[in-house]
Design a protein around this motif. Structure first.
Motif, PDB file in Angstrom:
ATOM      1  N   VAL A 262      93.248 -18.307 -14.113  1.00 44.87           N
ATOM      2  CA  VAL A 262      92.855 -19.648 -13.864  1.00 44.87           C
ATOM      3  C   VAL A 262      93.913 -20.637 -13.195  1.00 44.87           C
ATOM      4  O   VAL A 262      93.584 -21.573 -12.527  1.00 44.87           O
ATOM      5  CB  VAL A 262      92.387 -20.191 -15.467  1.00 44.87           C
ATOM      6  N   LEU A 263      95.176 -20.323 -13.983  1.00 45.15           N
ATOM      7  CA  LEU A 263      96.256 -21.035 -13.329  1.00 45.15           C
ATOM      8  C   LEU A 263      96.825 -20.819 -12.010  1.00 45.15           C
ATOM      9  O   LEU A 263      97.153 -21.431 -11.239  1.00 45.15           O
ATOM     10  CB  LEU A 263      97.563 -20.881 -14.537  1.00 45.15           C
ATOM     11  N   THR A 264      96.480 -19.476 -11.749  1.00 44.05           N
ATOM     12  CA  THR A 264      96.803 -18.891 -10.455  1.00 44.05           C
ATOM     13  C   THR A 264      95.838 -19.681  -9.290  1.00 44.05           C
ATOM     14  O   THR A 264      96.332 -20.038  -8.239  1.00 44.05           O
ATOM     15  CB  THR A 264      96.818 -17.383 -10.230  1.00 44.05           C
TER      16      THR A 264
ATOM     17  N   GLY B  39      96.699 -26.973  -9.791  1.00 39.13           N
ATOM     18  CA  GLY B  39      96.697 -28.489 -10.002  1.00 39.13           C
ATOM     19  C   GLY B  39      96.549 -28.620 -11.547  1.00 39.13           C
ATOM     20  O   GLY B  39      96.823 -29.769 -12.280  1.00 39.13           O
ATOM     21  N   LEU B  40      96.186 -27.748 -12.363  1.00 37.40           N
ATOM     22  CA  LEU B  40      96.076 -27.784 -13.720  1.00 37.40           C
ATOM     23  C   LEU B  40      97.440 -27.821 -14.408  1.00 37.40           C
ATOM     24  O   LEU B  40      97.616 -28.447 -15.639  1.00 37.40           O
ATOM     25  CB  LEU B  40      95.190 -26.624 -14.269  1.00 37.40           C
ATOM     26  N   LYS B  41      98.555 -27.428 -13.963  1.00 39.68           N
ATOM     27  CA  LYS B  41      99.956 -27.655 -14.392  1.00 39.68           C
ATOM     28  C   LYS B  41     100.179 -28.788 -15.233  1.00 39.68           C
ATOM     29  O   LYS B  41     101.043 -28.862 -16.104  1.00 39.68           O
ATOM     30  CB  LYS B  41     101.083 -27.004 -13.374  1.00 39.68           C
ATOM     31  N   GLY B  42      99.706 -29.831 -14.496  1.00 42.21           N
ATOM     32  CA  GLY B  42     100.021 -31.107 -15.088  1.00 42.21           C
ATOM     33  C   GLY B  42      99.390 -31.466 -16.553  1.00 42.21           C
ATOM     34  O   GLY B  42      99.597 -32.423 -16.928  1.00 42.21           O
ATOM     35  N   ARG B  43      98.185 -30.560 -16.807  1.00 43.03           N
ATOM     36  CA  ARG B  43      97.635 -30.699 -17.968  1.00 43.03           C
ATOM     37  C   ARG B  43      97.606 -29.772 -19.001  1.00 43.03           C
ATOM     38  O   ARG B  43      96.716 -29.395 -20.079  1.00 43.03           O
ATOM     39  CB  ARG B  43      96.113 -30.925 -17.559  1.00 43.03           C
TER      40      ARG B  43
ATOM     41  N   ALA C 295      93.638  -9.773 -22.957  1.00 42.54           N
ATOM     42  CA  ALA C 295      92.536 -10.064 -21.836  1.00 42.54           C
ATOM     43  C   ALA C 295      92.468 -11.534 -21.536  1.00 42.54           C
ATOM     44  O   ALA C 295      92.214 -11.972 -20.544  1.00 42.54           O
ATOM     45  CB  ALA C 295      91.202  -9.572 -22.452  1.00 42.54           C
ATOM     46  N   GLN C 296      92.944 -12.269 -22.752  1.00 42.91           N
ATOM     47  CA  GLN C 296      92.916 -13.758 -22.708  1.00 42.91           C
ATOM     48  C   GLN C 296      94.110 -14.353 -22.111  1.00 42.91           C
ATOM     49  O   GLN C 296      94.065 -15.388 -21.079  1.00 42.91           O
ATOM     50  CB  GLN C 296      92.761 -14.332 -24.040  1.00 42.91           C
ATOM     51  N   ARG C 297      95.167 -13.541 -22.272  1.00 42.27           N
ATOM     52  CA  ARG C 297      96.205 -13.978 -21.312  1.00 42.27           C
ATOM     53  C   ARG C 297      95.972 -13.780 -19.723  1.00 42.27           C
ATOM     54  O   ARG C 297      96.411 -14.617 -19.181  1.00 42.27           O
ATOM     55  CB  ARG C 297      97.627 -13.041 -21.526  1.00 42.27           C
ATOM     56  N   ASP C 298      95.587 -12.635 -19.528  1.00 41.84           N
ATOM     57  CA  ASP C 298      95.145 -12.553 -18.281  1.00 41.84           C
ATOM     58  C   ASP C 298      94.342 -13.650 -17.567  1.00 41.84           C
ATOM     59  O   ASP C 298      94.229 -14.054 -16.392  1.00 41.84           O
ATOM     60  CB  ASP C 298      94.420 -11.208 -17.863  1.00 41.84           C
ATOM     61  N   ALA C 299      93.118 -13.834 -18.521  1.00 46.21           N
ATOM     62  CA  ALA C 299      92.161 -14.975 -18.046  1.00 46.21           C
ATOM     63  C   ALA C 299      92.848 -16.033 -17.688  1.00 46.21           C
ATOM     64  O   ALA C 299      92.696 -16.713 -16.559  1.00 46.21           O
ATOM     65  CB  ALA C 299      91.070 -14.935 -19.192  1.00 46.21           C
ATOM     66  N   ALA C 300      93.555 -16.581 -18.643  1.00 47.31           N
ATOM     67  CA  ALA C 300      94.481 -17.720 -18.421  1.00 47.31           C
ATOM     68  C   ALA C 300      95.140 -17.826 -17.429  1.00 47.31           C
ATOM     69  O   ALA C 300      95.301 -18.650 -16.440  1.00 47.31           O
ATOM     70  CB  ALA C 300      95.125 -18.196 -19.641  1.00 47.31           C
TER      71      ALA C 300
ATOM     72  N   GLU D 208      86.995 -25.682 -14.470  1.00 44.94           N
ATOM     73  CA  GLU D 208      88.308 -24.912 -14.408  1.00 44.94           C
ATOM     74  C   GLU D 208      89.277 -25.212 -15.726  1.00 44.94           C
ATOM     75  O   GLU D 208      89.814 -24.389 -16.096  1.00 44.94           O
ATOM     76  CB  GLU D 208      88.795 -25.097 -13.026  1.00 44.94           C
ATOM     77  N   PHE D 209      89.392 -26.356 -15.959  1.00 47.70           N
ATOM     78  CA  PHE D 209      90.102 -27.028 -17.146  1.00 47.70           C
ATOM     79  C   PHE D 209      89.706 -26.255 -18.434  1.00 47.70           C
ATOM     80  O   PHE D 209      90.164 -25.747 -19.269  1.00 47.70           O
ATOM     81  CB  PHE D 209      90.119 -28.539 -17.175  1.00 47.70           C
ATOM     82  N   ASN D 210      88.238 -26.119 -18.553  1.00 43.11           N
ATOM     83  CA  ASN D 210      87.516 -25.849 -19.768  1.00 43.11           C
ATOM     84  C   ASN D 210      87.734 -24.208 -19.862  1.00 43.11           C
ATOM     85  O   ASN D 210      87.942 -23.766 -21.021  1.00 43.11           O
ATOM     86  CB  ASN D 210      86.111 -26.434 -19.657  1.00 43.11           C
ATOM     87  N   SER D 211      87.942 -23.645 -18.439  1.00 35.48           N
ATOM     88  CA  SER D 211      88.022 -22.137 -18.597  1.00 35.48           C
ATOM     89  C   SER D 211      89.444 -21.863 -19.171  1.00 35.48           C
ATOM     90  O   SER D 211      89.362 -20.856 -20.016  1.00 35.48           O
ATOM     91  CB  SER D 211      87.885 -21.463 -17.164  1.00 35.48           C
ATOM     92  N   LEU D 212      90.471 -22.636 -18.768  1.00 33.12           N
ATOM     93  CA  LEU D 212      91.631 -22.376 -19.247  1.00 33.12           C
ATOM     94  C   LEU D 212      91.836 -22.589 -20.788  1.00 33.12           C
ATOM     95  O   LEU D 212      92.332 -21.850 -21.470  1.00 33.12           O
ATOM     96  CB  LEU D 212      92.799 -23.392 -18.869  1.00 33.12           C
ATOM     97  N   VAL D 213      91.169 -23.763 -21.073  1.00 30.01           N
ATOM     98  CA  VAL D 213      91.153 -24.067 -22.642  1.00 30.01           C
ATOM     99  C   VAL D 213      90.252 -22.989 -23.388  1.00 30.01           C
ATOM    100  O   VAL D 213      90.842 -22.382 -24.674  1.00 30.01           O
ATOM    101  CB  VAL D 213      90.380 -25.442 -23.048  1.00 30.01           C
ATOM    102  N   GLY D 214      89.349 -22.547 -23.101  1.00 26.54           N
ATOM    103  CA  GLY D 214      88.449 -21.312 -23.651  1.00 26.54           C
ATOM    104  C   GLY D 214      89.311 -20.165 -24.010  1.00 26.54           C
ATOM    105  O   GLY D 214      89.226 -19.577 -24.766  1.00 26.54           O
TER     106      GLY D 214
END
Length: 160
Positions: A96-98, A102-106, A88-93, A53-59
């Motif tokens: 992932v965050l929605t 828990g990723l908000k701290g990273r 599209a990438q804004r939506d994807a990110a 999930e973290f890597n999906s955000l990074v990608g």
């Protein structure tokens, strides 16, 4: 008198067949047979889901930043495709965050990793020297999420 139902006994090694091993582990969990679980490998797989999930955000951010860099450093080549990719990438990110609050701290770490890759890709795709792109990300997360990028070719001066 009826014999008790036999619980599934795992017999597939993690290293031999990940799919079958995972199905066996799921069956054991559902049956409540915690003592038969392959706890170490199961824990590794659960952690792997989080890393994914973290890597999906990074990608998503990497592609978003790549197109922002290209947009800013090659204004004569701006395209509808770049603007739509940014959207599209804004939506994807955002998705992932929605799905993973828990990723908000990273977020800072994710942005740093994403930009490091985007910078290299931007140099590769534009043919511009790597030094032309700032070493540190020039965009804040708010700008990444809200900066307007026109889609209409007449507005951007590029090709559709």
């Amino acid at each position: 008198m009826t014999a008790p139902l036999a619980r599934p006994v795992p017999h597939t090694a993690y290293s031999d067949d990940l799919y079958t091993w995972a199905m066996e582990q799921a069956a054991l969990l559902r049956a409540g047979d915690l003592s038969a679980l392959d706890r170490e490998n199961l824990a590794e797989e659960i952690e792997s889901v989080g890393r994914s999930e973290f890597n999906s955000l990074v990608g998503a951010w990497r592609v978003l930043l790549l197109h922002m860099l290209k947009w800013d450093h090659q204004p004569d080549r701006r395209s509808r495709s770049w603007a739509l990719s940014i959207r599209a990438q804004r939506d994807a990110a955002a998705d992932v965050l929605t799905d993973n609050p828990g990723l908000k701290g990273r977020l800072d770490e994710a942005l740093e990793r994403a930009y490091r890759g985007a910078r290299i890709l931007a140099a590769q795709e534009t043919g511009l020297p790597l030094a032309r792109f700032p070493e540190r990300c020039p965009y804040g997360r708010d700008e990444m999420a809200t900066r307007p990028f026109p889609v209409d070719p007449d507005e951007i001066g590029g090709t559709p």
